[in-house]
Scaffold this active site. Structure first.
Site, PDB file in Angstrom:
ATOM      1  N   ASN A   9     -20.489 -17.002 -76.250  1.00  0.00           N
ATOM      2  CA  ASN A   9     -21.563 -17.962 -76.555  1.00  0.00           C
ATOM      3  C   ASN A   9     -22.401 -17.359 -77.680  1.00  0.00           C
ATOM      4  O   ASN A   9     -23.178 -16.438 -77.447  1.00  0.00           O
ATOM      5  CB  ASN A   9     -22.411 -18.189 -75.290  1.00  0.00           C
ATOM      6  CG  ASN A   9     -23.621 -19.066 -75.557  1.00  0.00           C
ATOM      7  OD1 ASN A   9     -23.710 -19.710 -76.607  1.00  0.00           O
ATOM      8  ND2 ASN A   9     -24.549 -19.086 -74.613  1.00  0.00           N
ATOM      9  N   TRP A  10     -22.214 -17.896 -78.875  1.00  0.00           N
ATOM     10  CA  TRP A  10     -22.925 -17.331 -80.030  1.00  0.00           C
ATOM     11  C   TRP A  10     -24.388 -17.760 -80.091  1.00  0.00           C
ATOM     12  O   TRP A  10     -25.121 -17.305 -80.949  1.00  0.00           O
ATOM     13  CB  TRP A  10     -22.207 -17.730 -81.323  1.00  0.00           C
ATOM     14  CG  TRP A  10     -20.978 -16.932 -81.600  1.00  0.00           C
ATOM     15  CD1 TRP A  10     -20.485 -15.902 -80.855  1.00  0.00           C
ATOM     16  CD2 TRP A  10     -20.079 -17.083 -82.712  1.00  0.00           C
ATOM     17  NE1 TRP A  10     -19.341 -15.402 -81.430  1.00  0.00           N
ATOM     18  CE2 TRP A  10     -19.072 -16.113 -82.570  1.00  0.00           C
ATOM     19  CE3 TRP A  10     -20.024 -17.955 -83.802  1.00  0.00           C
ATOM     20  CZ2 TRP A  10     -18.026 -15.974 -83.483  1.00  0.00           C
ATOM     21  CZ3 TRP A  10     -18.975 -17.823 -84.710  1.00  0.00           C
ATOM     22  CH2 TRP A  10     -17.993 -16.840 -84.553  1.00  0.00           C
ATOM     23  N   LYS A  11     -24.765 -18.692 -79.245  1.00  0.00           N
ATOM     24  CA  LYS A  11     -26.145 -19.213 -79.247  1.00  0.00           C
ATOM     25  C   LYS A  11     -26.534 -19.626 -80.670  1.00  0.00           C
ATOM     26  O   LYS A  11     -25.691 -20.124 -81.408  1.00  0.00           O
ATOM     27  CB  LYS A  11     -27.103 -18.171 -78.656  1.00  0.00           C
ATOM     28  CG  LYS A  11     -26.599 -17.599 -77.335  1.00  0.00           C
ATOM     29  CD  LYS A  11     -27.650 -16.842 -76.598  1.00  0.00           C
ATOM     30  CE  LYS A  11     -27.052 -16.196 -75.371  1.00  0.00           C
ATOM     31  NZ  LYS A  11     -28.021 -15.680 -74.447  1.00  0.00           N
ATOM     32  N   HIS A  95     -26.840 -24.408 -69.482  1.00  0.00           N
ATOM     33  CA  HIS A  95     -27.183 -23.008 -69.753  1.00  0.00           C
ATOM     34  C   HIS A  95     -28.663 -22.801 -69.443  1.00  0.00           C
ATOM     35  O   HIS A  95     -29.485 -23.686 -69.681  1.00  0.00           O
ATOM     36  CB  HIS A  95     -26.886 -22.662 -71.221  1.00  0.00           C
ATOM     37  CG  HIS A  95     -26.959 -21.187 -71.475  1.00  0.00           C
ATOM     38  ND1 HIS A  95     -28.157 -20.530 -71.656  1.00  0.00           N
ATOM     39  CD2 HIS A  95     -25.989 -20.246 -71.556  1.00  0.00           C
ATOM     40  CE1 HIS A  95     -27.912 -19.243 -71.841  1.00  0.00           C
ATOM     41  NE2 HIS A  95     -26.604 -19.038 -71.779  1.00  0.00           N
ATOM     42  N   GLU A  97     -30.886 -21.303 -70.936  1.00  0.00           N
ATOM     43  CA  GLU A  97     -31.780 -21.462 -72.091  1.00  0.00           C
ATOM     44  C   GLU A  97     -32.023 -22.942 -72.411  1.00  0.00           C
ATOM     45  O   GLU A  97     -33.113 -23.307 -72.846  1.00  0.00           O
ATOM     46  CB  GLU A  97     -31.225 -20.687 -73.298  1.00  0.00           C
ATOM     47  CG  GLU A  97     -31.415 -19.185 -73.090  1.00  0.00           C
ATOM     48  CD  GLU A  97     -30.453 -18.299 -73.848  1.00  0.00           C
ATOM     49  OE1 GLU A  97     -29.740 -18.788 -74.742  1.00  0.00           O
ATOM     50  OE2 GLU A  97     -30.415 -17.090 -73.546  1.00  0.00           O
ATOM     51  N   GLU A 180     -24.541 -17.286 -63.892  1.00  0.00           N
ATOM     52  CA  GLU A 180     -25.356 -16.570 -64.858  1.00  0.00           C
ATOM     53  C   GLU A 180     -26.757 -16.353 -64.290  1.00  0.00           C
ATOM     54  O   GLU A 180     -27.643 -17.209 -64.462  1.00  0.00           O
ATOM     55  CB  GLU A 180     -25.456 -17.363 -66.160  1.00  0.00           C
ATOM     56  CG  GLU A 180     -24.123 -17.569 -66.846  1.00  0.00           C
ATOM     57  CD  GLU A 180     -24.283 -17.480 -68.360  1.00  0.00           C
ATOM     58  OE1 GLU A 180     -23.589 -16.658 -68.963  1.00  0.00           O
ATOM     59  OE2 GLU A 180     -25.117 -18.199 -68.911  1.00  0.00           O
ATOM     60  N   GLY A 186     -29.362 -11.603 -71.560  1.00  0.00           N
ATOM     61  CA  GLY A 186     -30.010 -11.022 -72.738  1.00  0.00           C
ATOM     62  C   GLY A 186     -30.984  -9.903 -72.414  1.00  0.00           C
ATOM     63  O   GLY A 186     -31.774  -9.505 -73.262  1.00  0.00           O
ATOM     64  N   SER A 226     -25.424 -10.118 -69.662  1.00  0.00           N
ATOM     65  CA  SER A 226     -25.342  -8.734 -70.146  1.00  0.00           C
ATOM     66  C   SER A 226     -23.963  -8.099 -69.926  1.00  0.00           C
ATOM     67  O   SER A 226     -23.861  -6.898 -69.654  1.00  0.00           O
ATOM     68  CB  SER A 226     -26.456  -7.875 -69.530  1.00  0.00           C
ATOM     69  OG  SER A 226     -27.723  -8.370 -69.927  1.00  0.00           O
ATOM     70  N   GLY A 247     -22.729 -13.477 -74.133  1.00  0.00           N
ATOM     71  CA  GLY A 247     -23.655 -13.846 -75.195  1.00  0.00           C
ATOM     72  C   GLY A 247     -23.720 -12.767 -76.254  1.00  0.00           C
ATOM     73  O   GLY A 247     -22.890 -12.695 -77.152  1.00  0.00           O
ATOM     74  N   GLY A 248     -24.697 -11.879 -76.136  1.00  0.00           N
ATOM     75  CA  GLY A 248     -24.957 -10.856 -77.154  1.00  0.00           C
ATOM     76  C   GLY A 248     -23.711 -10.089 -77.592  1.00  0.00           C
ATOM     77  O   GLY A 248     -23.479  -9.899 -78.792  1.00  0.00           O
TER      78      GLY A 248
HETATM   79  C1  PEP Z   1     -25.307 -16.133 -72.106  1.00  0.00           C
HETATM   80  O1  PEP Z   1     -26.158 -16.511 -72.891  1.00  0.00           O
HETATM   81  O2  PEP Z   1     -24.557 -16.952 -71.585  1.00  0.00           O
HETATM   82  C2  PEP Z   1     -25.216 -14.711 -71.816  1.00  0.00           C
HETATM   83  C3  PEP Z   1     -24.502 -14.356 -70.804  1.00  0.00           C
HETATM   84  O3  PEP Z   1     -25.924 -13.859 -72.654  1.00  0.00           O
HETATM   85  P1  PEP Z   1     -25.855 -12.259 -72.652  1.00  0.00           P
HETATM   86  O4  PEP Z   1     -24.419 -11.862 -72.537  1.00  0.00           O
HETATM   87  O5  PEP Z   1     -26.455 -11.870 -73.969  1.00  0.00           O
HETATM   88  O6  PEP Z   1     -26.657 -11.781 -71.491  1.00  0.00           O
END
Ligand code: PEP
Length: 263
Positions: A9-11, A95, A97, A180, A186, A226, A247-248
């Site tokens: 997920n590049w957000k 999600h 966010e 999640e 994040g 994470s 994500g990150g």
């Molecule tokens: C996400 O946004 O779905 C996610 C899991 O982010 P991160 O891996 O950065 O915690």
């Protein structure tokens, strides 16, 4: 036996030119791996570039959100038919966010209403996606406050029930659910492996009630929050964790390649 799945997920990161460099190493690796599915979910405007760059390799393309109406006077929205025409076969819904539930508050609190996803809109979005043959990646998870109040199981049960009740189980045959925990997104605070496995197992048993045992056994349940190369292998080796929503770490090509290799 469920195939592992890793979705990046590049957000709100990666312009089309930036995507070009980021994808190269991933394309090579994915072409060599035939036992793991890989999906990239770029921002809407980067989707055409990623589609072009991944044409010759089996990386799936996903969007990060969708609006539930097929077309009309909905300024700023993107519909399921538009995603389909852009080559998307997956789409993230619910999600944290987009629900305005941030693990690390990155926006002023007074703007949280802008991120106004609810369980009901998640339900509508899933309907729009499956009607167009796009597979939803449904995100569920509790905040730190809910976790501290021992509400994890109740929060997730409600999120799944409202999102999925009323849809034809046959249309949900490629649904992906991602556990999640909001406090892990994040923040670098990955969920303890045993707890992640417990919650993913609970999600599977709720799915049994909602879509039937046979389909629930087949559907993939991911962990997200994470995930990185150093924790992916342990998480993904759990019986009820079928891969990760990342994500990150998906923004760093080497790190993402290592997560894929762990799967
Ligand atoms: C996400 O946004 O779905 C996610 C899991 O982010 P991160 O891996 O950065 O915690």
């Amino acid at each position: 036996m469920r195939r592992k799945l890793v979705a990046g997920n590049w957000k709100m990161n990666m312009t089309a030119p930036e995507a070009e460099a980021a994808i190269e190493s991933c394309v090579d690796l994915v072409s060599l791996k035939d036992n793991v599915d890989v999906i990239l979910c770029p921002p809407f405007l980067t989707i055409p570039k990623v589609r072009e760059l991944t044409k010759a390799c089996p990386i799936g393309l996903g969007a990060q959100d969708v609006f539930w109406m097929p077309k009309g006077a909905f300024t700023g929205q993107i519909s399921a038919p538009m995603l389909l025409a852009s080559g998307c076969s997956y789409c993230i819904v619910g999600h944290s966010e987009t629900r305005g539930r941030f693990g690390k508050l990155e926006v002023p609190a007074e703007t949280l209403c802008y991120f106004g996803e609810t369980d009901h809109t998640v339900h509508l979005k899933i309907g729009a996606l499956v009607a167009h043959g796009i597979h939803p990646i449904l995100c569920v998870g509790e905040t730190q406050v809910e976790r501290d109040a021992q509400m994890t199981d109740a929060v997730i049960t409600t999120q799944l029930e409202i999102a999925l009740t009323g849809h034809d189980p046959e249309e949900l045959d490629e649904l992906v659910v991602a556990y999640e925990p909001v406090w892990a997104i994040g923040t670098g605070n990955v969920c303890d492996t045993a707890e992640a496995e417990r919650v993913c197992g609970m999600i599977r048993s709720i799915l049994e009630d909602l879509v039937g045992q046979e389909l629930a056994e087949k559907l993939r349940v991911l962990y997200g929050g994470s995930v990185k190369a150093s924790n992916a292998k342990e998480l993904f080796s759990q019986p009820n964790i079928d891969g990760g929503l990342v994500g990150g770490a998906s923004l760093d090509p080497k790190e993402f390649a290592a997560v894929i290799a762990a799967a």
